[in-house]
Design a protein around this motif. Sequence first.
Motif, mmCIF file in Angstrom:
data_model
loop_
_atom_site.group_PDB
_atom_site.id
_atom_site.type_symbol
_atom_site.label_atom_id
_atom_site.label_comp_id
_atom_site.label_asym_id
_atom_site.label_seq_id
_atom_site.Cartn_x
_atom_site.Cartn_y
_atom_site.Cartn_z
ATOM 1 N N UNK A 1 38.116 -20.498 -14.811
ATOM 2 C CA UNK A 1 38.998 -19.389 -15.170
ATOM 3 C C UNK A 1 39.874 -18.952 -14.003
ATOM 4 N N UNK A 2 39.283 -18.844 -12.820
ATOM 5 C CA UNK A 2 40.047 -18.480 -11.619
ATOM 6 C C UNK A 2 41.104 -19.542 -11.313
ATOM 7 N N UNK A 3 40.720 -20.824 -11.467
ATOM 8 C CA UNK A 3 41.646 -21.908 -11.192
ATOM 9 C C UNK A 3 42.815 -21.881 -12.170
ATOM 10 N N UNK A 4 42.554 -21.486 -13.414
ATOM 11 C CA UNK A 4 43.626 -21.348 -14.405
ATOM 12 C C UNK A 4 44.544 -20.191 -14.033
ATOM 13 N N UNK A 5 43.963 -19.066 -13.620
ATOM 14 C CA UNK A 5 44.757 -17.903 -13.201
ATOM 15 C C UNK A 5 45.646 -18.241 -12.016
ATOM 16 N N UNK A 6 45.130 -19.071 -11.115
ATOM 17 C CA UNK A 6 45.884 -19.475 -9.918
ATOM 18 C C UNK A 6 46.834 -20.637 -10.209
ATOM 19 N N UNK A 7 46.911 -21.029 -11.468
ATOM 20 C CA UNK A 7 47.816 -22.093 -11.924
ATOM 21 C C UNK A 7 47.527 -23.452 -11.273
ATOM 22 N N UNK A 8 46.247 -23.685 -10.930
ATOM 23 C CA UNK A 8 45.846 -24.992 -10.407
ATOM 24 C C UNK A 8 45.653 -25.990 -11.543
#
Length: 164
Positions: A145-152
């Motif tokens: 989820x964090x990686x999605x928020x950071x657009x990774x």
Amino acid sequence: HTMAIVMRGTALLANINLDFQRRILDYFEENDIFCNRILPIPEGTSYYLYAGSKCTLALLDGREIMKGEKDWVISLQEQLLTHYGKRSLMHIDILSQRTLRNKLLSFFEYCSKQGGSLSFTLPMSFSELADYLAADRSAMMREIGKMKEEKLLQSEGRTITLKK
């Protein structure tokens, strides 16, 4: 002495640790060949193979294959050992990453390279992926989820798209 070829689907090799937790040791996709004599499993360890998705296997009698032309048999053995050696090293490399994020990124990069695209479908469910990465599923999902928020990355179901 049985060998198997995955004709379709995904098969997962697992065992249960002392805390009765499942560990995914390896996975096999379409056209992968495996047999218990080649798998890097310590002697005396119990493990099982199960379908990660609807799966069809072609079973072969390894003793019959070993009766074939000597050079062909040696070549097949060398290819299988090389293949499993590389897969085992890849899994060790992923597991040796210090953070869950790096474990995920390493695995996603491997999947991306295998498919030749930044977009790929995970070969297993998220629960199975957590077991493969030796991680807590909820912590893994938070990190994704964090990686999605950071657009990774982007994800939709089991389809992951890496952003470069």
